[in-house]
Design a protein around this motif. Structure first.
Motif, short mmCIF file in Angstrom:
data_model
loop_
_atom_site.label_atom_id
_atom_site.label_comp_id
_atom_site.label_asym_id
_atom_site.label_seq_id
_atom_site.Cartn_x
_atom_site.Cartn_y
_atom_site.Cartn_z
N ASN A 135 -15.78 -64.79 40.82
CA ASN A 135 -16.05 -66.08 41.45
C ASN A 135 -15.18 -66.35 42.67
N VAL A 136 -13.99 -65.75 42.75
CA VAL A 136 -13.13 -65.97 43.90
C VAL A 136 -13.58 -65.09 45.07
N GLU A 137 -13.71 -63.81 44.79
CA GLU A 137 -14.09 -62.87 45.84
C GLU A 137 -15.50 -63.15 46.39
N HIS A 138 -16.38 -63.62 45.53
CA HIS A 138 -17.79 -63.73 45.90
C HIS A 138 -18.27 -65.18 45.90
N LYS A 139 -17.36 -66.11 46.16
CA LYS A 139 -17.70 -67.54 46.12
C LYS A 139 -18.76 -67.91 47.15
N ASP A 140 -18.89 -67.14 48.22
CA ASP A 140 -19.84 -67.47 49.28
C ASP A 140 -21.15 -66.68 49.19
N LEU A 141 -21.27 -65.82 48.16
CA LEU A 141 -22.49 -65.02 48.05
C LEU A 141 -23.70 -65.87 47.71
N LYS A 142 -24.82 -65.53 48.33
CA LYS A 142 -26.10 -66.17 48.04
C LYS A 142 -27.15 -65.09 47.87
N ILE A 143 -28.21 -65.44 47.16
CA ILE A 143 -29.29 -64.48 46.90
C ILE A 143 -30.59 -65.05 47.45
N MET A 144 -31.18 -64.33 48.37
CA MET A 144 -32.46 -64.75 48.93
C MET A 144 -33.54 -64.63 47.85
N PRO A 145 -34.35 -65.67 47.65
CA PRO A 145 -35.27 -65.71 46.52
C PRO A 145 -36.58 -64.96 46.73
N GLY A 146 -36.84 -64.41 47.90
CA GLY A 146 -38.12 -63.78 48.19
C GLY A 146 -38.39 -62.52 47.40
N ARG A 147 -39.65 -62.13 47.37
CA ARG A 147 -40.08 -60.86 46.78
C ARG A 147 -40.82 -60.09 47.85
N GLY A 148 -40.87 -58.77 47.70
CA GLY A 148 -41.58 -57.92 48.66
C GLY A 148 -40.73 -56.74 49.05
N THR A 149 -41.32 -55.82 49.81
CA THR A 149 -40.62 -54.58 50.12
C THR A 149 -39.37 -54.81 50.97
N ARG A 150 -39.37 -55.83 51.80
CA ARG A 150 -38.16 -56.06 52.60
C ARG A 150 -37.03 -56.66 51.77
N PHE A 151 -37.37 -57.06 50.53
CA PHE A 151 -36.36 -57.54 49.59
C PHE A 151 -36.04 -56.49 48.53
N GLY A 152 -36.39 -55.24 48.79
CA GLY A 152 -36.03 -54.16 47.88
C GLY A 152 -37.04 -53.86 46.80
N ASP A 153 -38.28 -54.36 46.93
CA ASP A 153 -39.28 -54.19 45.88
C ASP A 153 -40.25 -53.06 46.17
N GLY A 154 -39.77 -51.94 46.67
CA GLY A 154 -40.65 -50.85 47.06
C GLY A 154 -40.75 -49.70 46.07
N GLU A 155 -40.26 -49.88 44.85
CA GLU A 155 -40.29 -48.78 43.88
C GLU A 155 -41.65 -48.69 43.19
N MET A 156 -42.02 -47.49 42.74
CA MET A 156 -43.33 -47.30 42.12
C MET A 156 -43.35 -47.65 40.64
N MET A 157 -42.19 -47.91 40.03
CA MET A 157 -42.14 -48.20 38.60
C MET A 157 -40.84 -48.91 38.27
N SER A 158 -40.79 -49.48 37.07
CA SER A 158 -39.52 -50.02 36.57
C SER A 158 -39.49 -49.89 35.06
N PRO A 159 -38.30 -49.73 34.48
CA PRO A 159 -38.19 -49.66 33.02
C PRO A 159 -38.69 -50.95 32.37
N THR A 160 -39.26 -50.82 31.18
CA THR A 160 -39.65 -51.98 30.39
C THR A 160 -39.35 -51.69 28.93
N PHE A 161 -39.73 -52.60 28.02
CA PHE A 161 -39.35 -52.46 26.62
C PHE A 161 -40.36 -53.25 25.77
N PRO A 162 -40.44 -52.95 24.46
CA PRO A 162 -41.50 -53.54 23.63
C PRO A 162 -41.63 -55.05 23.68
N ALA A 163 -40.53 -55.79 23.68
CA ALA A 163 -40.61 -57.25 23.69
C ALA A 163 -41.20 -57.79 24.99
N GLU A 164 -41.26 -56.97 26.02
CA GLU A 164 -41.80 -57.39 27.31
C GLU A 164 -43.24 -56.91 27.51
#
Length: 236
Positions: free
Chosen positions: A9-38
């Motif tokens: 919290n001290v080192e990263h007190k100014d960090l923010k996360i952009m809420p967008g989705r899409g390839t420019r936000f890192g969503d370019g993978e062809m798959m992701s892990p999942t699990f039975p409850a999901e």
């Protein structure tokens, strides 16, 4: 390249996360892990298949977004075209790290969603976590516990030889041929042939339902092919 560090919290007190989705936000993978409850949420949009892990577990279930590396047919540059985003994607740019017996939140400082000027703050002005970070903590814990459950699920399927490799040959509307290979799915004939005792053993921990959800999710391969056709038509 990623740059995961322990979130402080001290080192990263100014960090923010952009809420967008899409390839420019890192969503370019062809798959992701999942699990039975999901699985129930995942199969509303995505096929669920197994990929080999290279470790003792041997296989893990994944939600499939495309047919080749770096292809996400649900993501444009600035959007994700599905109501549900799997937890392993939604938690980005955060991940859980182990320190002894403790689970600690890490953040990838080089992820495209990380900012110091725009987005959701992680910490309150006078200390403490934001509601956004509290929600991330809950997602990470659910994801960690869910992925941990895969070992028992996969072991049960392997005990009854229910996992088999498959290859999908795809002919697009433009006449081009593609192939999805290197993945596995449920052997439906062996699943249907299980005796009462085996069915009961799989049913009690929820493995039987999870296996049938994977089988049901394969109908989404047709929709994935249609998305591929639409992309090919645009770029053709």
């Amino acid at each position: 390249m990623s740059n995961p560090v322990l979130l402080r919290n001290v080192e990263h007190k100014d960090l923010k996360i952009m809420p967008g989705r899409g390839t420019r936000f890192g969503d370019g993978e062809m798959m992701s892990p999942t699990f039975p409850a999901e699985f129930r949420n995942v199969l509303a949009h995505y096929p669920i298949v197994f990929r080999e892990t290279g470790n003792a577990q041997r296989y893990e279930p994944v939600a499939l977004f495309g047919f080749q590396g770096g292809e996400n047919l649900f993501a444009t540059a600035d959007a994700w075209d599905a109501l549900y985003v799997p937890m392993a994607v939604a938690r980005q740019p955060f991940l859980m790290g182990l320190s002894g017996d403790s689970l600690l939140v890490h953040v990838d400082l080089d992820h495209p969603k990380v900012s110091t000027t725009i987005g959701e703050p992680l910490f309150l002005e006078f200390g403490g976590q934001s509601d956004f970070l509290e929600d991330i903590n809950s997602t990470l814990l659910a994801l960690h516990q869910g992925l941990q459950s895969n070992a028992g699920f996969v072991a049960a399927l392997l005990e009854y030889e229910l996992i088999e490799p498959f290859t999908l040959d795809i002919e697009l509307n433009d006449g081009s041929h593609n192939q999805l290979a290197g993945f596995s799915t449920i052997n439906e004939e062996k699943l249907a042939a299980l005796d009462g005792a085996a069915l009961e053993r799989l049913h009690q921990p929820g493995h039987l339902m999870a296996a049938y959800l994977i089988v049901a999710s394969l109908t989404k391969l047709r929709e994935l092919i249609e998305r591929k056709n639409q992309v090919a038509a645009v770029h053709g």
